[in-house]
Design an enzyme around this catalytic site. Structure first.
Site, PDB file in Angstrom:
ATOM      1  N   GLU A  31      61.934 -70.410 -36.033  1.00  0.00           N
ATOM      2  CA  GLU A  31      61.182 -71.602 -36.927  1.00  0.00           C
ATOM      3  C   GLU A  31      62.143 -72.112 -37.591  1.00  0.00           C
ATOM      4  O   GLU A  31      62.152 -73.442 -37.670  1.00  0.00           O
ATOM      5  CB  GLU A  31      59.988 -70.955 -37.763  1.00  0.00           C
ATOM      6  CG  GLU A  31      59.247 -71.934 -38.457  1.00  0.00           C
ATOM      7  CD  GLU A  31      58.047 -71.283 -39.266  1.00  0.00           C
ATOM      8  OE1 GLU A  31      58.067 -70.074 -39.236  1.00  0.00           O
ATOM      9  OE2 GLU A  31      57.270 -71.990 -39.457  1.00  0.00           O
ATOM     10  N   ARG A  57      58.393 -67.642 -47.411  1.00  0.00           N
ATOM     11  CA  ARG A  57      57.113 -68.478 -47.367  1.00  0.00           C
ATOM     12  C   ARG A  57      57.038 -69.214 -48.655  1.00  0.00           C
ATOM     13  O   ARG A  57      57.714 -68.785 -49.495  1.00  0.00           O
ATOM     14  CB  ARG A  57      55.973 -67.744 -46.996  1.00  0.00           C
ATOM     15  CG  ARG A  57      55.924 -67.026 -45.558  1.00  0.00           C
ATOM     16  CD  ARG A  57      55.575 -68.014 -44.385  1.00  0.00           C
ATOM     17  NE  ARG A  57      54.593 -68.854 -44.465  1.00  0.00           N
ATOM     18  CZ  ARG A  57      54.287 -69.748 -43.834  1.00  0.00           C
ATOM     19  NH1 ARG A  57      55.143 -69.987 -42.545  1.00  0.00           N
ATOM     20  NH2 ARG A  57      53.185 -70.620 -43.819  1.00  0.00           N
ATOM     21  N   ASP A  99      56.603 -78.750 -46.232  1.00  0.00           N
ATOM     22  CA  ASP A  99      55.559 -78.095 -47.123  1.00  0.00           C
ATOM     23  C   ASP A  99      55.998 -77.707 -48.645  1.00  0.00           C
ATOM     24  O   ASP A  99      55.649 -78.383 -49.521  1.00  0.00           O
ATOM     25  CB  ASP A  99      55.113 -76.802 -46.606  1.00  0.00           C
ATOM     26  CG  ASP A  99      54.581 -76.846 -45.280  1.00  0.00           C
ATOM     27  OD1 ASP A  99      54.991 -77.854 -44.476  1.00  0.00           O
ATOM     28  OD2 ASP A  99      54.061 -75.991 -44.775  1.00  0.00           O
TER      29      ASP A  99
HETATM   30  C1  GLC Z   1      54.733 -75.703 -41.198  1.00  0.00           C
HETATM   31  C2  GLC Z   1      55.958 -76.915 -41.264  1.00  0.00           C
HETATM   32  C3  GLC Z   1      55.496 -78.101 -40.749  1.00  0.00           C
HETATM   33  C4  GLC Z   1      55.088 -77.927 -39.288  1.00  0.00           C
HETATM   34  C5  GLC Z   1      54.147 -76.368 -39.051  1.00  0.00           C
HETATM   35  C6  GLC Z   1      53.814 -75.934 -37.797  1.00  0.00           C
HETATM   36  O1  GLC Z   1      53.888 -76.137 -41.941  1.00  0.00           O
HETATM   37  O2  GLC Z   1      56.382 -77.027 -42.515  1.00  0.00           O
HETATM   38  O3  GLC Z   1      56.374 -78.980 -40.634  1.00  0.00           O
HETATM   39  O4  GLC Z   1      54.461 -78.957 -38.810  1.00  0.00           O
HETATM   40  O5  GLC Z   1      54.585 -75.588 -39.872  1.00  0.00           O
HETATM   41  O6  GLC Z   1      54.982 -75.760 -37.282  1.00  0.00           O
END
Ligand code: GLC
Length: 453
Positions: A402, A198, A165
């Site tokens: 994560e 974030r 992202d």
């Molecule tokens: C975030 C990450 C993406 C992932 C999503 C759900 O947006 O950047 O890669 O698929 O979260 O985990």
């Protein structure tokens, strides 16, 4: 069963909504495309049937044009994630509400892994046969709709599509995305996770402006090609797609191939075309692969984005590199060692590196998994082992986060994350015996680095 394997299964169970898995309760309460594929690998370690169910459910979201969307909004409207279905306004022919962009196409690799692990059984051949046409259609959408000039590189129109992202790769572009007329929205993520882990508010505004633009263009592939504010040939997508085509060929051979000989020829041509084109992602001055920026709002006209993210190493997963490129990438991993835990998502000596900020520095287990395989294919076994060892040390220390801080190893973002748990079950748990000596050495190395700092 080890404690961690038990925890990993519990993590998947907690995020399992029956026939599909969400990445993490509240934070990501829907079915995400590449998350779901990696979750399937985790299930396959103890429940192969459930793994196939996961993939079946993902492909229920496929659009008529072949695209498999990055989110399937299956559950009740969740109030803990934005943007939800009301922002995207998209649904597939079966009536499933979805987002309007795709995600790195890892499904072919995952399906191949499932077939390889199960062996040549009636069930795996049957599943391969059902998935080949769906995968072919998805890959075809990438090649035809996202590369209408047949250049061999496909475009992406949203950072969320690339799965990375707020990577620093996009920073310069996101600053230029027009935000006039941006409709009001309410961010939910920062109520759940500290804001410094974030994306920034200005980045989120750009993400939302891009959703709004794509929706206003009705997700029309040609209109997006001509008008999208954000337009890049991304390293994640292009390298994974190249690998996906090779895995799709493998699947066709696996079932005997005759029924798909026409598809086989098309795929071979695509592989040949893209293997040349992928070389355009190589930035000779910086000795690394980087995305190309074609965004009209920057006027970059296909310039490299500059700076290096971990997606550069996905080139190893795609294969077909020159020996000097393999050397350069492997030298880079040695230089990145100073972050202690491999592999940071952004160059630790680069401007913009931020060890806690999402895709600007933290370690992501799924990236490590693909890069591990790439390094092994190129014969860089020690570096591959270091990456596997570090990833398992991070999980042993911080659970299934994560993402992780590459300097002190702290778990970041959401805890109890599906794809991280899945990486333990599929990739790291089976390697534990072979990694134990390396683990001792990596711990010594880390202690040494820690004392120096
Ligand atoms: C975030 C990450 C993406 C992932 C999503 C759900 O947006 O950047 O890669 O698929 O979260 O985990």
């Amino acid at each position: 069963m080890s404690f961690l394997s038990d925890q990993a299964r519990q993590t998947l169970a907690a995020n399992d909504l029956g026939h599909y898995t969400i990445p993490r309760k509240m934070l990501y309460p829907f079915q995400w495309n590449w998350d779901s594929c990696f979750a399937a690998l985790g299930f396959a370690a103890y429940d192969e049937k459930r793994a196939w169910v996961e993939l079946d459910s993902l492909f229920e979201g496929q659009w008529d044009n072949g695209m498999v969307p990055h989110i399937l909004f299956r559950s009740e409207p969740a109030t803990t994630y934005c943007p939800g279905p009301d922002h995207w306004h998209a649904r597939n022919p079966a009536g499933i509400e979805t987002s309007g962009i795709s995600n790195p196409p890892v499904a072919a690799h995952v399906i191949r892994q499932l077939c390889e692990n199960t062996g040549d059984t009636e069930q795996s051949r049957h599943k391969a046969r059902t998935f080949i046409p769906k995968l072919f259609k998805w890959h075809q959408w990438w090649h035809e709709k996202r590369d209408p000039d047949m250049s061999g590189l496909v475009f992406s129109y949203h950072p969320w599509e690339t799965g990375r992202d707020n990577s620093h790769d996009w920073s310069a572009i996101l600053k230029h995305i027009p935000k006039e007329g941006l409709q009001p929205y309410e961010r939910k993520d920062t109520a759940l996770i500290p804001a410094n882990q974030r994306p920034d508010q200005s980045e989120y505004d750009a993400f939302m402006a891009l959703v709004q633009q794509a929706r206003s263009l009705d997700y029309d592939d040609m209109a997006l090609y001509e008008q999208s504010y954000f337009k890049v040939a991304d390293t994640t997508i292009n390298f994974i797609l190249s690998r996906a085509n090779q895995d799709l060929l493998w699947l066709i051979d696996f079932i005997g191939g005759a029924a798909f000989s026409a598809e086989r020829k098309v795929i071979e041509k695509r592989i040949a075309l893209s293997s040349g084109a992928l070389q355009r992602l190589w930035n000779d001055a910086e000795q690394a692969f980087q995305p190309l920026d074609f965004s009209p709002c920057t006027g970059a006209r296909g310039r490299h984005t500059g700076g290096t993210s971990s997606a550069a190493f996905l080139s190893l997963f795609a294969g077909n590199l020159r020996p000097d490129q393999i050397d350069a990438l492997s030298g880079l991993i040695d230089r990145w060692h100073k972050t202690v835990f491999l592999l940071p998502s952004y160059a630790p000596d680069g401007a913009g590196f931020s060890p806690e900020k999402y895709w600007m520095g933290p370690v992501w287990a799924i990236m490590n998994y693909m890069i591990y395989h790439g390094l092994r294919t190129c014969g860089r076994h020690q570096q591959a082992a270091n990456i596997a060892t570090d990833t398992s040390l991070l999980m042993k220390k911080g659970g299934f986060a994560e993402y992780y801080n590459p300097i002190d190893g702290a778990p970041l973002g959401g805890s109890g994350f599906s794809w991280t748990a899945a990486m333990w079950l599929h990739w790291l748990e089976p390697l534990q015996n072979s990694l134990s000596d390396n683990e001792a050495q990596r711990l010594l190395y880390k202690a040494h680095q820690h004392n120096k700092s």
